[in-house]
Motif scaffolding. Structure first.
Motif, PDB file in Angstrom:
ATOM      1  N   THR A 170     -12.633  13.172  45.361  1.00  0.00           N
ATOM      2  CA  THR A 170     -12.305  12.333  44.211  1.00  0.00           C
ATOM      3  C   THR A 170     -11.249  13.016  43.348  1.00  0.00           C
ATOM      4  O   THR A 170     -10.272  12.392  42.917  1.00  0.00           O
ATOM      5  CB  THR A 170     -13.560  12.046  43.365  1.00  0.00           C
ATOM      6  OG1 THR A 170     -14.512  11.346  44.163  1.00  0.00           O
ATOM      7  CG2 THR A 170     -13.215  11.207  42.144  1.00  0.00           C
ATOM      8  N   LEU A 171     -11.432  14.306  43.103  1.00  0.00           N
ATOM      9  CA  LEU A 171     -10.460  15.049  42.313  1.00  0.00           C
ATOM     10  C   LEU A 171      -9.144  15.218  43.056  1.00  0.00           C
ATOM     11  O   LEU A 171      -8.068  15.203  42.443  1.00  0.00           O
ATOM     12  CB  LEU A 171     -11.032  16.417  41.938  1.00  0.00           C
ATOM     13  CG  LEU A 171     -12.223  16.387  40.976  1.00  0.00           C
ATOM     14  CD1 LEU A 171     -12.775  17.795  40.755  1.00  0.00           C
ATOM     15  CD2 LEU A 171     -11.824  15.764  39.645  1.00  0.00           C
ATOM     16  N   VAL A 172      -9.217  15.363  44.375  1.00  0.00           N
ATOM     17  CA  VAL A 172      -7.993  15.445  45.175  1.00  0.00           C
ATOM     18  C   VAL A 172      -7.162  14.182  44.995  1.00  0.00           C
ATOM     19  O   VAL A 172      -5.942  14.233  44.802  1.00  0.00           O
ATOM     20  CB  VAL A 172      -8.332  15.654  46.670  1.00  0.00           C
ATOM     21  CG1 VAL A 172      -7.093  15.450  47.539  1.00  0.00           C
ATOM     22  CG2 VAL A 172      -8.901  17.053  46.887  1.00  0.00           C
ATOM     23  N   ALA A 173      -7.838  13.022  45.031  1.00  0.00           N
ATOM     24  CA  ALA A 173      -7.128  11.753  44.907  1.00  0.00           C
ATOM     25  C   ALA A 173      -6.526  11.569  43.520  1.00  0.00           C
ATOM     26  O   ALA A 173      -5.465  10.952  43.362  1.00  0.00           O
ATOM     27  CB  ALA A 173      -8.090  10.599  45.213  1.00  0.00           C
ATOM     28  N   VAL A 174      -7.181  12.125  42.497  1.00  0.00           N
ATOM     29  CA  VAL A 174      -6.727  11.931  41.119  1.00  0.00           C
ATOM     30  C   VAL A 174      -5.676  12.970  40.719  1.00  0.00           C
ATOM     31  O   VAL A 174      -4.644  12.637  40.122  1.00  0.00           O
ATOM     32  CB  VAL A 174      -7.927  11.995  40.150  1.00  0.00           C
ATOM     33  CG1 VAL A 174      -7.444  11.951  38.706  1.00  0.00           C
ATOM     34  CG2 VAL A 174      -8.888  10.850  40.420  1.00  0.00           C
ATOM     35  N   VAL A 175      -5.938  14.230  41.033  1.00  0.00           N
ATOM     36  CA  VAL A 175      -5.083  15.324  40.573  1.00  0.00           C
ATOM     37  C   VAL A 175      -3.944  15.621  41.552  1.00  0.00           C
ATOM     38  O   VAL A 175      -2.870  16.059  41.145  1.00  0.00           O
ATOM     39  CB  VAL A 175      -5.924  16.600  40.325  1.00  0.00           C
ATOM     40  CG1 VAL A 175      -5.053  17.740  39.812  1.00  0.00           C
ATOM     41  CG2 VAL A 175      -7.056  16.300  39.347  1.00  0.00           C
ATOM     42  N   GLY A 176      -4.167  15.358  42.823  1.00  0.00           N
ATOM     43  CA  GLY A 176      -3.158  15.649  43.839  1.00  0.00           C
ATOM     44  C   GLY A 176      -1.786  15.065  43.536  1.00  0.00           C
ATOM     45  O   GLY A 176      -0.772  15.769  43.637  1.00  0.00           O
ATOM     46  N   PRO A 177      -1.701  13.759  43.161  1.00  0.00           N
ATOM     47  CA  PRO A 177      -0.391  13.186  42.847  1.00  0.00           C
ATOM     48  C   PRO A 177       0.312  13.869  41.675  1.00  0.00           C
ATOM     49  O   PRO A 177       1.546  13.940  41.643  1.00  0.00           O
ATOM     50  CB  PRO A 177      -0.731  11.723  42.516  1.00  0.00           C
ATOM     51  CG  PRO A 177      -1.984  11.454  43.277  1.00  0.00           C
ATOM     52  CD  PRO A 177      -2.761  12.735  43.206  1.00  0.00           C
ATOM     53  N   THR A 178      -0.462  14.379  40.714  1.00  0.00           N
ATOM     54  CA  THR A 178       0.145  15.094  39.595  1.00  0.00           C
ATOM     55  C   THR A 178       0.775  16.398  40.068  1.00  0.00           C
ATOM     56  O   THR A 178       1.903  16.732  39.688  1.00  0.00           O
ATOM     57  CB  THR A 178      -0.921  15.389  38.512  1.00  0.00           C
ATOM     58  OG1 THR A 178      -1.447  14.154  38.016  1.00  0.00           O
ATOM     59  CG2 THR A 178      -0.312  16.175  37.363  1.00  0.00           C
TER      60      THR A 178
END
Length: 201
Positions: free
Chosen positions: A183-191
């Motif tokens: 979940t954090l990968v999907a949210v923070v990864g693009p940043t």
């Protein structure tokens, strides 16, 4: 033959002894603190520890590995981590960085990250060395995608990951402290991906 020479040779002939590893760790903390990461040399650390320089590679693989264990107490070897992160497509490098960061630190336990934060907030030398390390480490990642403004992008990436680690492992703010890694990968990864190679405005 002096006692110092005898000690150095004895340690050099006993790579399996914990005394050699301990001596290198203690010497590395001093040399890194005095010289910073870039100016500290394997030879200087080994000389201070009274062992052969080859023992650094034997025990830690490289200067980076010794730094990770002596100063940062990282749950990974920096060289191996770079190989892992740069081994795939540049388009999802940000996601790989976040996933790797979280899985490694989750596996090591939050107390290890807390110890890292204590080391850099309590000692100015450690803070400077950590900065040098992040500039070099993320500089290579940013450079791998051919980006400009490498120093700014490097510090942006570092701020995102260190901040996330503070919230998840030290302050333990919910829900981030218990949110699933993907979940954090999907949210923070693009940043992170934008920091690495996107338009900074």
């Amino acid at each position: 033959m002096s006692t110092e020479d005898t000690t150095g040779k004895r340690r050099g002939r006993r790579p399996a002894g914990q005394d050699t590893r301990t001596a290198l760790l203690e010497a590395a903390r001093v040399v890194f603190g005095e010289s910073g990461y870039d100016n500290a040399t394997v030879r200087a650390i080994a000389t201070r520890a009274g062992v052969d320089a080859a023992m650094v590679n034997h025990w830690f693989g490289s200067k980076e590995g010794l730094f990770a264990q002596a100063v940062l107490k990282l749950p990974f070897q920096p060289t191996e981590l770079l190989d892992t992160l740069t081994g795939g497509s540049a388009d999802d490098l940000g996601e790989r960085i976040v996933r790797t960061f979280l899985t490694r630190w989750d596996g090591a336990g939050g107390d290890v990250f807390q110890a890292l934060i204590r080391s850099i907030t309590g000692h100015e030398e450690a803070s400077h060395v950590l900065r040098d390390f992040f500039v070099r480490f993320f500089g290579e990642l940013v450079g791998s995608v051919g980006s400009d403004r490498i120093e700014l992008r490097t510090t942006l990436c570092a701020s995102q990951l260190v901040g996330m680690g503070m919230i998840r492992y030290v302050a333990k703010f919910e829900p981030m402290a218990s949110t699933e890694v993907e979940t954090l990968v999907a949210v923070v990864g693009p940043t992170i991906q934008r920091y690495l190679g996107g338009d900074l405005g």
